[in-house]
Write a protein that holds these residues in place. Structure first.
Motif, PDB file in Angstrom:
ATOM      1  N   ARG A   1       0.802  -1.223   0.000  1.00 17.00           N
ATOM      2  CA  ARG A   1       0.000   0.000   0.000  1.00 17.00           C
ATOM      3  C   ARG A   1       0.834   1.272   0.000  1.00 17.00           C
ATOM      4  O   ARG A   1       0.287   2.372  -0.066  1.00 17.00           O
ATOM      5  N   GLY A   2       2.136   1.137   0.086  1.00 18.78           N
ATOM      6  CA  GLY A   2       3.001   2.313   0.021  1.00 18.78           C
ATOM      7  C   GLY A   2       3.053   3.056   1.345  1.00 18.78           C
ATOM      8  O   GLY A   2       2.835   2.491   2.417  1.00 18.78           O
ATOM      9  N   SER A   3       3.350   4.341   1.275  1.00 19.10           N
ATOM     10  CA  SER A   3       3.551   5.118   2.491  1.00 19.10           C
ATOM     11  C   SER A   3       2.236   5.645   3.053  1.00 19.10           C
ATOM     12  O   SER A   3       1.249   5.827   2.329  1.00 19.10           O
ATOM     13  N   LEU A   4       2.249   5.919   4.351  1.00 18.86           N
ATOM     14  CA  LEU A   4       1.083   6.516   5.000  1.00 18.86           C
ATOM     15  C   LEU A   4       0.797   7.891   4.402  1.00 18.86           C
ATOM     16  O   LEU A   4      -0.363   8.283   4.266  1.00 18.86           O
ATOM     17  N   PHE A   5       1.853   8.618   4.038  1.00 19.61           N
ATOM     18  CA  PHE A   5       1.674   9.935   3.422  1.00 19.61           C
ATOM     19  C   PHE A   5       0.821   9.828   2.161  1.00 19.61           C
ATOM     20  O   PHE A   5      -0.115  10.593   1.955  1.00 19.61           O
ATOM     21  N   GLN A   6       1.140   8.863   1.314  1.00 21.48           N
ATOM     22  CA  GLN A   6       0.383   8.686   0.071  1.00 21.48           C
ATOM     23  C   GLN A   6      -1.073   8.344   0.360  1.00 21.48           C
ATOM     24  O   GLN A   6      -1.975   8.884  -0.281  1.00 21.48           O
ATOM     25  N   ILE A   7      -1.301   7.465   1.318  1.00 24.10           N
ATOM     26  CA  ILE A   7      -2.673   7.048   1.649  1.00 24.10           C
ATOM     27  C   ILE A   7      -3.485   8.225   2.171  1.00 24.10           C
ATOM     28  O   ILE A   7      -4.632   8.429   1.781  1.00 24.10           O
ATOM     29  N   LEU A   8      -2.883   9.014   3.055  1.00 25.43           N
ATOM     30  CA  LEU A   8      -3.604  10.147   3.634  1.00 25.43           C
ATOM     31  C   LEU A   8      -3.909  11.222   2.603  1.00 25.43           C
ATOM     32  O   LEU A   8      -4.914  11.922   2.697  1.00 25.43           O
ATOM     33  N   GLN A   9      -3.037  11.362   1.611  1.00 27.29           N
ATOM     34  CA  GLN A   9      -3.241  12.382   0.577  1.00 27.29           C
ATOM     35  C   GLN A   9      -4.222  11.935  -0.503  1.00 27.29           C
ATOM     36  O   GLN A   9      -4.729  12.761  -1.256  1.00 27.29           O
ATOM     37  N   GLN A  10      -4.492  10.642  -0.590  1.00 33.86           N
ATOM     38  CA  GLN A  10      -5.450  10.127  -1.568  1.00 33.86           C
ATOM     39  C   GLN A  10      -6.851  10.210  -0.978  1.00 33.86           C
ATOM     40  O   GLN A  10      -7.287   9.341  -0.235  1.00 33.86           O
ATOM     41  N   LYS A  11      -7.541  11.273  -1.296  1.00 29.83           N
ATOM     42  CA  LYS A  11      -8.850  11.517  -0.682  1.00 29.83           C
ATOM     43  C   LYS A  11      -9.876  10.451  -1.050  1.00 29.83           C
ATOM     44  O   LYS A  11     -10.885  10.284  -0.376  1.00 29.83           O
ATOM     45  N   SER A  12      -9.625   9.717  -2.131  1.00 27.85           N
ATOM     46  CA  SER A  12     -10.566   8.673  -2.534  1.00 27.85           C
ATOM     47  C   SER A  12     -10.496   7.454  -1.615  1.00 27.85           C
ATOM     48  O   SER A  12     -11.402   6.624  -1.600  1.00 27.85           O
ATOM     49  N   THR A  13      -9.399   7.342  -0.840  1.00 32.14           N
ATOM     50  CA  THR A  13      -9.259   6.224   0.091  1.00 32.14           C
ATOM     51  C   THR A  13     -10.033   6.523   1.375  1.00 32.14           C
ATOM     52  O   THR A  13      -9.737   7.494   2.072  1.00 32.14           O
ATOM     53  N   ARG A  14     -11.006   5.699   1.673  1.00 32.10           N
ATOM     54  CA  ARG A  14     -11.842   5.922   2.862  1.00 32.10           C
ATOM     55  C   ARG A  14     -11.134   5.380   4.103  1.00 32.10           C
ATOM     56  O   ARG A  14     -10.689   4.234   4.138  1.00 32.10           O
ATOM     57  N   LEU A  15     -11.038   6.224   5.120  1.00 31.43           N
ATOM     58  CA  LEU A  15     -10.423   5.829   6.378  1.00 31.43           C
ATOM     59  C   LEU A  15     -11.373   6.197   7.519  1.00 31.43           C
ATOM     60  O   LEU A  15     -11.522   7.373   7.847  1.00 31.43           O
ATOM     61  N   ASP A  16     -12.025   5.196   8.110  1.00 28.03           N
ATOM     62  CA  ASP A  16     -12.890   5.518   9.244  1.00 28.03           C
ATOM     63  C   ASP A  16     -12.022   5.746  10.484  1.00 28.03           C
ATOM     64  O   ASP A  16     -10.820   5.476  10.496  1.00 28.03           O
ATOM     65  N   TRP A  17     -12.645   6.216  11.554  1.00 27.82           N
ATOM     66  CA  TRP A  17     -11.875   6.588  12.737  1.00 27.82           C
ATOM     67  C   TRP A  17     -11.297   5.374  13.450  1.00 27.82           C
ATOM     68  O   TRP A  17     -10.232   5.472  14.083  1.00 27.82           O
ATOM     69  N   ARG A  18     -11.940   4.231  13.352  1.00 25.02           N
ATOM     70  CA  ARG A  18     -11.373   3.021  13.954  1.00 25.02           C
ATOM     71  C   ARG A  18     -10.069   2.642  13.265  1.00 25.02           C
ATOM     72  O   ARG A  18      -9.102   2.249  13.921  1.00 25.02           O
ATOM     73  N   ARG A  19     -10.041   2.781  11.946  1.00 22.43           N
ATOM     74  CA  ARG A  19      -8.811   2.470  11.219  1.00 22.43           C
ATOM     75  C   ARG A  19      -7.724   3.498  11.527  1.00 22.43           C
ATOM     76  O   ARG A  19      -6.542   3.149  11.672  1.00 22.43           O
ATOM     77  N   ARG A  20      -8.114   4.750  11.644  1.00 25.48           N
ATOM     78  CA  ARG A  20      -7.118   5.788  11.920  1.00 25.48           C
ATOM     79  C   ARG A  20      -6.477   5.591  13.298  1.00 25.48           C
ATOM     80  O   ARG A  20      -5.252   5.737  13.449  1.00 25.48           O
ATOM     81  N   VAL A  21      -7.303   5.260  14.282  1.00 23.76           N
ATOM     82  CA  VAL A  21      -6.721   5.059  15.605  1.00 23.76           C
ATOM     83  C   VAL A  21      -5.845   3.815  15.634  1.00 23.76           C
ATOM     84  O   VAL A  21      -4.818   3.767  16.323  1.00 23.76           O
ATOM     85  N   GLN A  22      -6.203   2.780  14.839  1.00 26.33           N
ATOM     86  CA  GLN A  22      -5.360   1.582  14.762  1.00 26.33           C
ATOM     87  C   GLN A  22      -4.025   1.909  14.102  1.00 26.33           C
ATOM     88  O   GLN A  22      -2.975   1.399  14.524  1.00 26.33           O
ATOM     89  N   MET A  23      -4.046   2.777  13.095  1.00 26.88           N
ATOM     90  CA  MET A  23      -2.791   3.217  12.472  1.00 26.88           C
ATOM     91  C   MET A  23      -1.908   3.927  13.497  1.00 26.88           C
ATOM     92  O   MET A  23      -0.690   3.688  13.568  1.00 26.88           O
ATOM     93  N   ALA A  24      -2.532   4.807  14.288  1.00 25.54           N
ATOM     94  CA  ALA A  24      -1.777   5.531  15.309  1.00 25.54           C
ATOM     95  C   ALA A  24      -1.182   4.567  16.332  1.00 25.54           C
ATOM     96  O   ALA A  24      -0.038   4.749  16.787  1.00 25.54           O
ATOM     97  N   ILE A  25      -1.937   3.522  16.683  1.00 26.89           N
ATOM     98  CA  ILE A  25      -1.448   2.518  17.631  1.00 26.89           C
ATOM     99  C   ILE A  25      -0.271   1.747  17.039  1.00 26.89           C
ATOM    100  O   ILE A  25       0.741   1.505  17.708  1.00 26.89           O
ATOM    101  N   ASP A  26      -0.383   1.360  15.765  1.00 27.99           N
ATOM    102  CA  ASP A  26       0.712   0.634  15.106  1.00 27.99           C
ATOM    103  C   ASP A  26       2.014   1.423  15.167  1.00 27.99           C
ATOM    104  O   ASP A  26       3.082   0.889  15.485  1.00 27.99           O
ATOM    105  N   ILE A  27       1.929   2.707  14.841  1.00 29.67           N
ATOM    106  CA  ILE A  27       3.129   3.552  14.827  1.00 29.67           C
ATOM    107  C   ILE A  27       3.700   3.671  16.241  1.00 29.67           C
ATOM    108  O   ILE A  27       4.913   3.559  16.449  1.00 29.67           O
TER     109      ILE A  27
END
Length: 481
Positions: A294-320
């Protein structure tokens, strides 16, 4: 009368490069008009109306070289100055790629990388080593920009460049040219001490004869609102699978690199990018890691077409946070020093892993003294910007900026250039604005991470506890709904 050989000053070179950038923007507009207008476009200038052929003649006759390439990097336009610089006619280059005919094989990977980023929507300004028809090598000052049709669709790139040899003298150090490239973009990312300048001079005098350490330049990304994000690049950025650098290294540098490799071999954690191997040639250092689809987190966050719900966002923050906690709890602790969204990679299952330890150092004492100012200013802690003592808490600051990205899905400080960011963060104690509608728990966590006093920032263990609470909150919301 004896001809003067006065060496141009930095200001004179900067003025020349700025003029080049202005002309490039004008040429880009004209080429678009010529190639995509269904009818001849006429624009009155005084009492004179210029036709397409007039504009084409202007482009062919101008003092800078121009070529246009398509999405597959094949050259589709080549003006007369380009012919003079390279000794190649338009017929000889048409349909071929710049990498094939203008670049030394050892620089081919870098050349294709720049072309790829151009046709993907990014601009690049800087210096690059090339060769002419006779096989002579030299450096050009150039700007690559994406080329779009009338509907805004990317169809290739435009390169405007000039030969840098008239601005160089045989006794001039190559380091001056690379610094001028940075000045041209109004960016100076390195806060060098005297020792660092001596080290830089030794590094730049040794590689590849007179060519120096290239390519060196600045990427910019333009959108239709006219805003540009900008960051410096010196030819050793990492791609998903490896980091490449092209120069010879001193014995001390090789020892340090091997120490980094030895360290990375021992790191094992589900949120740390897996090290797989390294090349330790004195000319080509390469660190090979696992490939994350999936490439970098920067690319994913900048791709507005990619849907990220808040559960996924908090899981990303936990992973980091888990990955960084592992590094900080290592014995001895590891300080990343360049934590940012582009160094965080995402696998097919959306697991985020911390990568790019090219700037990491093992902390043998109670703090890590930084001298080179390495990093990216949008994510750098104020104490690093000010060249003060830095430790694990500097990574926590950078993590706070990443959290802000996850929440807002914006580029930090996209309205400022890097020098302005350095002034705002390092000396004016400013931070990116957090929108009012953001959950107060997110806001509180972000603000604690980028607190001005490093010792007041939380540890990653404390951050994980707060994120677990957020995770439970979103789980309850989902159950209720």
């Amino acid at each position: 009368m004896e001809q003067s050989h006065k060496i141009p000053t930095a200001e004179e070179l900067l003025k020349r490069i700025q003029e080049l950038e202005v002309q490039h923007a004008h040429i880009k507009q004209k080429i678009s008009e010529l190639m995509h207008q269904p009818k001849p476009h006429r624009r009155p200038i005084g009492d004179t109306k210029l036709t397409e052929s007039h504009y084409l003649n202007i482009i062919r006759s101008m003092g800078q070289a121009v070529h246009v390439f398509d999405r597959k990097y094949r050259i589709r336009f080549w003006n007369r100055v380009a012919e003079d610089i390279y000794g190649l006619t338009a017929a000889e280059v048409y349909g071929k790629t710049p990498t094939e005919i203008l670049v030394d094989p050892k620089d081919a990977v870098m050349a294709d990388y720049l072309l790829e980023r151009t046709v993907s929507g990014e601009a690049w300004s800087g210096e690059f080593p090339v060769k002419n028809k006779k096989g002579e090598t030299f450096v050009i000052m150039c700007t690559n920009t994406p080329y779009r049709d009338e509907n805004g669709r990317l169809i290739g790139g435009i390169c405007i460049f000039t030969d840098s040899r008239p601005y160089r003298q045989m006794h001039q150090k190559p380091s001056i040219a690379s610094k001028i490239s940075n000045l041209a973009s109004k960016v100076k990312l390195k806060l060098l001490t005297t020792d660092d300048e001596e080290d830089a001079a030794q590094t730049e005098e040794s590689p590849r004869g007179h060519i120096g350490t290239y390519p060196f330049g600045v990427f910019t990304e333009e959108n239709f609102t006219g805003k540009r994000s900008m960051w410096a690049w010196n030819g050793n950025e990492r791609k998903d699978e490896s980091t490449f650098t092209y120069q010879e290294y001193s014995a001390d540098s090789m020892v340090l690199f091997k120490q980094e490799v030895s360290l990375m071999k021992r790191l094992r954690h589900p949120n740390i990018l897996l090290f797989m191997g390294a090349v330790t040639s004195t000319q080509h250092l390469c660190i090979v890691t696992e490939f994350l689809t999936r490439g970098s987190l920067f690319q994913i966050l900048q791709q507005k077409s990619t849907r990220l719900d808040w559960r996924r966002r908090v899981q990303m923050a936990i992973d980091i946070a888990r990955g960084m906690n592992y590094l900080h709890q290592y014995n001895p602790p590891i300080v990343h020093r360049d934590l940012k969204s582009s160094n965080l990679l995402v696998d097919k299952n959306w697991t985020v892993k911390v990568g790019d330890f090219g700037l990491s150092r093992i902390k043998h004492q109670t703090y890590l003294k930084t001298k080179s100012g390495k990093g990216t200013p949008q994510w750098m802690a104020p104490e690093i910007i000010r060249n003060e003592q830095a430790d694990e808490k500097s990574d926590v600051y950078s993590y706070g900026v990443v959290l802000w990205e996850i929440v807002t899905r914006k580029m930090p400080w996209d309205d400022l250039n890097p020098m302005q960011v350095i002034a705002a963060v390092g000396f004016m104690d400013r931070r990116p604005e957090i929108p009012n509608d953001v959950d107060p728990l997110w806001t509180s966590l972000i603000e604690s991470c980028w607190c001005s006093e490093p010792q007041s920032r939380p540890t990653f263990q404390e951050i994980l506890r707060k994120l677990k609470y957020l995770q439970k909150k979103y789980a309850v919301k989902r159950t209720v709904t």
